[in-house]
Scaffold this motif. Structure first.
Motif, mmCIF file in Angstrom:
data_model
loop_
_atom_site.group_PDB
_atom_site.id
_atom_site.type_symbol
_atom_site.label_atom_id
_atom_site.label_comp_id
_atom_site.label_asym_id
_atom_site.label_seq_id
_atom_site.Cartn_x
_atom_site.Cartn_y
_atom_site.Cartn_z
ATOM 1 N N PHE A 133 77.626 131.420 -45.481
ATOM 2 C CA PHE A 133 78.757 132.314 -45.280
ATOM 3 C C PHE A 133 78.945 133.253 -46.464
ATOM 4 C CE2 PHE A 133 80.500 128.536 -42.852
ATOM 5 C CZ PHE A 133 80.300 129.100 -41.601
ATOM 6 N N GLY A 134 79.347 134.481 -46.153
ATOM 7 C CA GLY A 134 79.891 135.368 -47.166
ATOM 8 C C GLY A 134 81.368 135.067 -47.354
ATOM 9 N N PRO A 135 82.055 135.814 -48.207
ATOM 10 C CA PRO A 135 83.455 135.508 -48.498
ATOM 11 C C PRO A 135 84.392 135.647 -47.312
ATOM 12 C CG PRO A 135 82.796 137.589 -49.518
ATOM 13 C CD PRO A 135 81.550 136.932 -49.029
ATOM 14 N N ASP A 136 84.009 136.438 -46.302
ATOM 15 C CA ASP A 136 84.837 136.600 -45.115
ATOM 16 C C ASP A 136 84.285 135.840 -43.911
ATOM 17 O OD1 ASP A 136 86.661 138.313 -46.429
ATOM 18 O OD2 ASP A 136 85.265 139.978 -46.173
ATOM 19 N N LEU A 137 83.406 134.869 -44.176
ATOM 20 C CA LEU A 137 82.822 133.978 -43.177
ATOM 21 C C LEU A 137 81.847 134.662 -42.233
ATOM 22 C CD1 LEU A 137 85.803 131.595 -42.305
ATOM 23 C CD2 LEU A 137 84.151 131.477 -44.176
ATOM 24 N N TYR A 138 81.373 135.847 -42.589
ATOM 25 C CA TYR A 138 80.219 136.380 -41.871
ATOM 26 C C TYR A 138 78.970 135.685 -42.414
ATOM 27 C CZ TYR A 138 79.566 139.185 -46.114
ATOM 28 O OH TYR A 138 79.390 139.586 -47.417
ATOM 29 N N ILE A 139 77.900 135.704 -41.624
ATOM 30 C CA ILE A 139 76.671 135.039 -42.054
ATOM 31 C C ILE A 139 75.920 135.980 -42.973
ATOM 32 C CG2 ILE A 139 74.555 133.880 -41.330
ATOM 33 C CD1 ILE A 139 77.144 132.507 -40.432
ATOM 34 N N ALA A 140 75.990 135.712 -44.260
ATOM 35 C CA ALA A 140 75.399 136.597 -45.258
ATOM 36 C C ALA A 140 73.904 136.374 -45.409
ATOM 37 C CB ALA A 140 76.096 136.400 -46.607
ATOM 38 N N GLU A 141 73.431 135.166 -45.090
ATOM 39 C CA GLU A 141 72.013 134.851 -45.243
ATOM 40 C C GLU A 141 71.631 133.846 -44.173
ATOM 41 O OE1 GLU A 141 68.984 132.656 -48.435
ATOM 42 O OE2 GLU A 141 71.015 133.210 -49.048
ATOM 43 N N THR A 142 70.703 134.221 -43.292
ATOM 44 C CA THR A 142 70.285 133.316 -42.225
ATOM 45 C C THR A 142 69.317 132.268 -42.766
ATOM 46 O OG1 THR A 142 68.501 134.815 -41.589
ATOM 47 C CG2 THR A 142 70.608 135.061 -40.450
ATOM 48 N N LEU A 143 69.252 131.148 -42.046
ATOM 49 C CA LEU A 143 68.440 130.025 -42.486
ATOM 50 C C LEU A 143 67.587 129.501 -41.336
ATOM 51 C CD1 LEU A 143 71.127 127.975 -44.466
ATOM 52 C CD2 LEU A 143 69.232 129.283 -45.455
ATOM 53 N N ASP A 144 66.390 129.056 -41.667
ATOM 54 C CA ASP A 144 65.540 128.320 -40.741
ATOM 55 C C ASP A 144 65.742 126.840 -41.033
ATOM 56 O OD1 ASP A 144 63.589 127.060 -39.275
ATOM 57 O OD2 ASP A 144 61.911 128.217 -40.069
ATOM 58 N N LEU A 145 66.387 126.130 -40.133
ATOM 59 C CA LEU A 145 66.693 124.720 -40.343
ATOM 60 C C LEU A 145 65.792 123.810 -39.515
ATOM 61 C CD1 LEU A 145 70.587 124.963 -40.403
ATOM 62 C CD2 LEU A 145 68.983 125.024 -42.328
ATOM 63 N N GLY A 146 64.702 124.350 -39.028
ATOM 64 C CA GLY A 146 63.727 123.559 -38.293
ATOM 65 C C GLY A 146 62.642 123.013 -39.210
ATOM 66 N N ARG A 147 61.569 122.562 -38.598
ATOM 67 C CA ARG A 147 60.472 121.949 -39.352
ATOM 68 C C ARG A 147 59.889 122.899 -40.382
ATOM 69 N NH1 ARG A 147 55.132 122.530 -38.299
ATOM 70 N NH2 ARG A 147 53.673 120.909 -39.025
ATOM 71 N N THR A 148 59.631 124.144 -39.994
ATOM 72 C CA THR A 148 59.049 125.108 -40.935
ATOM 73 C C THR A 148 60.000 125.375 -42.091
ATOM 74 O OG1 THR A 148 57.753 126.159 -39.181
ATOM 75 C CG2 THR A 148 58.142 127.442 -41.184
ATOM 76 N N GLY A 149 61.273 125.556 -41.782
ATOM 77 C CA GLY A 149 62.250 125.804 -42.835
ATOM 78 C C GLY A 149 62.375 124.642 -43.795
ATOM 79 N N LEU A 150 62.332 123.414 -43.263
ATOM 80 C CA LEU A 150 62.416 122.241 -44.132
ATOM 81 C C LEU A 150 61.191 122.149 -45.027
ATOM 82 C CD1 LEU A 150 63.651 119.626 -45.142
ATOM 83 C CD2 LEU A 150 62.774 118.468 -43.097
ATOM 84 N N LEU A 151 60.010 122.378 -44.478
ATOM 85 C CA LEU A 151 58.801 122.324 -45.298
ATOM 86 C C LEU A 151 58.835 123.383 -46.403
ATOM 87 C CD1 LEU A 151 56.125 121.708 -42.527
ATOM 88 C CD2 LEU A 151 56.674 120.149 -44.422
ATOM 89 N N GLN A 152 59.313 124.573 -46.067
ATOM 90 C CA GLN A 152 59.399 125.635 -47.080
ATOM 91 C C GLN A 152 60.392 125.263 -48.172
ATOM 92 O OE1 GLN A 152 60.380 129.015 -44.616
ATOM 93 N NE2 GLN A 152 58.232 129.534 -44.245
ATOM 94 N N PHE A 153 61.522 124.686 -47.776
ATOM 95 C CA PHE A 153 62.531 124.307 -48.762
ATOM 96 C C PHE A 153 62.027 123.160 -49.631
ATOM 97 C CE2 PHE A 153 66.584 122.288 -50.062
ATOM 98 C CZ PHE A 153 67.122 123.377 -50.743
ATOM 99 N N MET A 154 61.346 122.204 -49.034
ATOM 100 C CA MET A 154 60.771 121.104 -49.813
ATOM 101 C C MET A 154 59.745 121.628 -50.813
ATOM 102 S SD MET A 154 60.413 118.265 -46.767
ATOM 103 C CE MET A 154 59.008 117.503 -47.574
ATOM 104 N N HIS A 155 58.946 122.591 -50.389
ATOM 105 C CA HIS A 155 57.966 123.172 -51.313
ATOM 106 C C HIS A 155 58.672 123.816 -52.500
ATOM 107 C CE1 HIS A 155 54.212 125.094 -52.602
ATOM 108 N NE2 HIS A 155 54.970 126.142 -52.879
ATOM 109 N N GLN A 156 59.745 124.541 -52.214
ATOM 110 C CA GLN A 156 60.501 125.195 -53.286
ATOM 111 C C GLN A 156 61.079 124.179 -54.265
ATOM 112 O OE1 GLN A 156 63.650 127.769 -51.816
ATOM 113 N NE2 GLN A 156 64.914 127.326 -53.591
#
Length: 286
Positions: A109-132
């Motif tokens: 969320f941004g300060p006014d609850l708009y989505i300021a940054e989208t996220l991939d919360l699936g398998r690919t997103g988790l693997l990328q985050f784990m790598h980071q």
């Protein structure tokens, strides 16, 4: 993350909480916006006043109502099965009300609850985050290379289970541990007095909150888990098939983040290691 002081005033409302925000002014405004959204629909500590700056620290501050209650982790330590079940019903009810808020996509969320940054919360997103966190960051050193490799192999094979709870993003507290849940008993019934500390809230899958809430030891209490399921369903929440394994896999986002923090201490790393070993050794027993 912030300084919190209990103040006793000489006039109503009497006791209040003074919060001095010490990081990221945008996040402070997000919390104030969330409080306005949730008031009357989710038990929270209401914001009585918010300002972007103050003359003492220079940063944002807020005055919140003081909420009397007992933290769930304290209550659950010596509770019998009947009490654990009642506590679970109350918590499940509160979570269903949190997750009733829908958004068009997952993200921060941004300060006014708009989505300021989208996220991939699936398998690919988790693997990328784990790598980071675990390979590009210091987390893998804390976890150990052999266990890190096992974890990556596990997510490669089982991470697609996350897809079963990704649609229809919901408001997610994202720090839904028992110390952030206050309860009080009214007559014979337990009620959530407040869900505290919304600084990490985002639009995501409810699996994040269930994974955090149902970590051991509380997640090993059958009476409590059953109560959570009952309360969640009664309040309109729905759980997909295989929801507990999904929640445990989703919780790897949080454990990876904790391991990847530059200032993570040894106790946190040990907790993460134990949780990951438990998942890898016996992932789908529940």
């Amino acid at each position: 993350m912030h300084s919190n002081l209990r103040l006793t005033l000489d006039r109503p409302p009497g006791r209040v909480l003074l919060r001095l925000f010490q990081r990221d002014p945008q996040r402070a405004r997000k919390e104030a916006a969330l409080a306005a959204l949730l008031e009357g629909r989710v038990p929270i500590a209401r914001f009585l006043h918010f300002a972007d700056s103050n003359p003492i620290t220079g940063g944002p501050y807020a005055v919140l109502e003081w909420v009397d209650g007992v933290q769930l982790d304290h209550l659950s330590r010596a509770a019998d099965p009947a009490t654990l079940n009642a506590l679970g019903v109350a918590v499940g009810d509160a979570l269903a009300h949190v997750h009733a808020f829908r958004f068009d996509r997952a993200g921060f969320f941004g300060p006014d609850l708009y989505i300021a940054e989208t996220l991939d919360l699936g398998r690919t997103g988790l693997l990328q985050f784990m790598h980071q966190c675990l390979r590009a960051g210091p987390g893998g050193e804390r976890l150990g290379h052999a266990l890190t490799d096992r974890l990556f192999a596990f997510v490669e094979q089982e991470g697609q289970r996350l897809d079963g709870w990704l649609g229809d993003p919901r408001l997610t507290h994202a720090d839904c541990n028992p110390s952030n849940i206050l309860l009080r008993q009214i007559a014979a019934d337990w009620h959530v007095a407040a869900v505290l500390d919304w600084e990490f809230a985002l639009s995501a899958t409810p699996a994040f909150d269930f994974g955090n809430l149902l970590r051991l030891p509380l997640g090993g209490q059958t009476a409590f888990v059953g109560g959570v399921v009952t309360g969640y369903g009664r309040a309109g929440g729905t759980l997909p098939a295989g929801w507990r394994p999904i929640a445990r896999i989703a919780d790897l986002f949080a454990w990876s983040d904790l391991l990847g923090q530059r200032d993570a201490d040894a106790a946190v790393a040990q907790d993460a290691r134990q949780a990951i070993v438990a998942l890898l050794d016996k992932p789908f027993d529940d």
